[in-house]
Enzyme design. Structure first.
Site, short mmCIF file in Angstrom:
data_model
loop_
_atom_site.label_atom_id
_atom_site.label_comp_id
_atom_site.label_asym_id
_atom_site.label_seq_id
_atom_site.Cartn_x
_atom_site.Cartn_y
_atom_site.Cartn_z
N SER A 95 0.83 -1.21 0.00
CA SER A 95 0.00 0.00 0.00
C SER A 95 0.86 1.26 0.00
CB SER A 95 -0.90 0.03 1.24
OG SER A 95 -1.71 -1.11 1.30
N1 SAH Z 1 -0.83 -4.88 3.86
C1 SAH Z 1 -0.04 -5.17 2.68
C2 SAH Z 1 -0.74 -4.75 1.41
C3 SAH Z 1 -1.44 -5.88 0.91
S1 SAH Z 1 -2.29 -5.83 -0.61
C4 SAH Z 1 1.34 -4.56 2.76
O1 SAH Z 1 1.62 -3.81 3.70
O2 SAH Z 1 2.15 -4.87 1.90
C5 SAH Z 1 -3.59 -6.92 -0.13
C6 SAH Z 1 -3.19 -8.32 0.19
O3 SAH Z 1 -4.38 -8.99 0.61
C7 SAH Z 1 -2.65 -9.13 -0.99
O4 SAH Z 1 -1.41 -9.65 -0.65
C8 SAH Z 1 -3.69 -10.23 -1.19
O5 SAH Z 1 -3.15 -11.45 -1.61
C9 SAH Z 1 -4.29 -10.33 0.21
N2 SAH Z 1 -5.63 -10.93 0.27
C10 SAH Z 1 -6.65 -10.82 -0.62
N3 SAH Z 1 -7.72 -11.53 -0.20
C11 SAH Z 1 -7.36 -12.09 0.99
C12 SAH Z 1 -8.03 -12.94 1.91
N4 SAH Z 1 -9.28 -13.38 1.71
N5 SAH Z 1 -7.37 -13.31 3.04
C13 SAH Z 1 -6.09 -12.90 3.27
N6 SAH Z 1 -5.40 -12.12 2.42
C14 SAH Z 1 -6.03 -11.71 1.29
#
Ligand code: SAH
Length: 245
Positions: A95
C-alpha cells in the site's frame, strides 16, 4: 602544505563512507524523511475528507523507523520511499505509505493491543503496526507472499508479528477478540466473522466496495450495545479481498 599521512583509521572511514552499502543506507534515510513529508502533505490535502489535520506522532515515528525498501522487490528499491503503492508480485501491491499511516491512525491501537491484519502482502503494514502494539496477527491468502513476508519480518527482528497463510475473511478465531482489525484488501461488505472478532469499543479499518468500482475506506466501531457505528473516511482503490484459494 602537504596532505596528512593516511592513518589506518582514516582508511577505514573512507571505505565505510564510500562503500556502496553505506552510501545506500544514507540515501534510504534521506528518502524516508522525504516520504514522511509527502505523507504529511497528503494528510493536509485530504483533510476535507478525513477531518484530520495531522496523524498521531507515534504513528509517524513508526513510519519513519520501518525500512520500506526491505519490503519491496529488489529492482524497485529505489522507488521504495515514494508515497506510492508498488507491485510486490502475484499481481498484488504494497500500500501507499499515506494509506498505511492513515489506517494505522484510524485503528488507534494502544501499546497493549492485540491486532489482526487481513492481507499481509509484503508485511510492511504489519511491521509499522508492530512498533506500536503488543502483538500483530496477520493473514495472507497467497502462500508465496505470506512466506516471503514471514521471512522478511523475521530477518528484520519483528518478533511480535505472527503470519499465517489462509483466507482472512474468517478472521483468526483463536486469538480473538481483537483490539483493532485492519483489512488491506477490499470486500463488498465487511465480513461478519471479522465484526464478531472485534472487542467492544474497538475499531476495524476496512476498504469496502466492488472490484474496480467505488470503494470507501470505512471505520467500524463496535458500540457497547453491540451496534456497529460506520464512518466513511476516504474514497480508495484496493485490490479485492479474494475467497477460497
Ligand atoms: N498490507 C499489505 C498490502 C497488501 S495488498 C502490505 O503492507 O504490503 C492486499 C493483500 O491482501 C494481498 O497480498 C492479497 O493477496 C491479500 N488478500 C486478498 N484476499 C485475501 C483474503 N481473503 N485473506 C487474506 N489475504 C487476502
Amino acid at each position: 602544505m602537504t596532505a596528512p599521512p593516511c592513518r589506518p583509521s582514516s582508511v577505514i572511514f573512507f571505505i565505510l563512507a564510500f562503500s556502496p552499502c553505506a552510501f545506500a543506507v544514507g540515501e534510504y534515510e534521506a528518502a524516508r524523511r522525504d516520504m514522511i513529508e509527502a505523507v504529511n502533505s497528503m494528510v493536509a490535502d485530504t483533510r476535507s475528507y478525513t477531518g484530520l489535520a495531522s496523524l498521531d506522532d507515534k504513528v509517524m515515528q513508526a513510519m519513519a523507523a520501518v525500512p520500506r525498501h526491505e519490503f519491496v522487490p529488489a529492482p524497485l528499491r529505489k522507488f521504495a520511499y515514494l508515497n506510492d503503492p508498488l507491485p510486490i508480485g502475484e499481481r498484488q501491491t504494497i500500500s501507499q505509505p499515506y494509506i498505511v499511516a492513515l489506517m494505522t491512525h484510524l485503528a488507534a491501537p494502544d501499546k497493549a493491543a492485540v491486532v489482526l491484519e487481513v492481507g499481509t502482502g509484503s508485511g510492511y503494514q504489519a511491521a509499522v503496526l508492530s512498533r506500536l502494539v503488543h502483538h500483530v496477527y496477520t493473514i495472507e491468502i497467497i502462500e508465496a507472499l505470506g512466506k516471503r513476508a514471514k521471512n522478511t519480518l523475521a530477518r528484520l527482528g519483528y518478533d511480535n508479528v505472527t503470519v499465517i497463510i489462509g483466507d482472512g475473511y474468517n478472521g483468526w478465531q483463536e486469538h480473538a477478540p481483537y483490539d483493532a482489525i485492519i483489512v488491506t484488501a477490499a470486500p463488498e461488505q465487511a465480513p461478519q466473522p471479522l465484526i464478531e472478532q472485534l472487542k467492544t469499543g474497538a475499531r476495524m479499518v476496512i476498504p469496502v466496495g466492488a472490484q474496480y468500482q467505488y470503494q470507501s475506506l470505512q471505520v467500524l466501531e463496535k458500540q457497547k450495545s453491540g451496534k456497529i457505528e460506520i464512518k466513511d473516511v476516504l474514497p480508495v482503490g484496493f485490490v479485492p479481498l479474494t475467497r477460497g484459494r
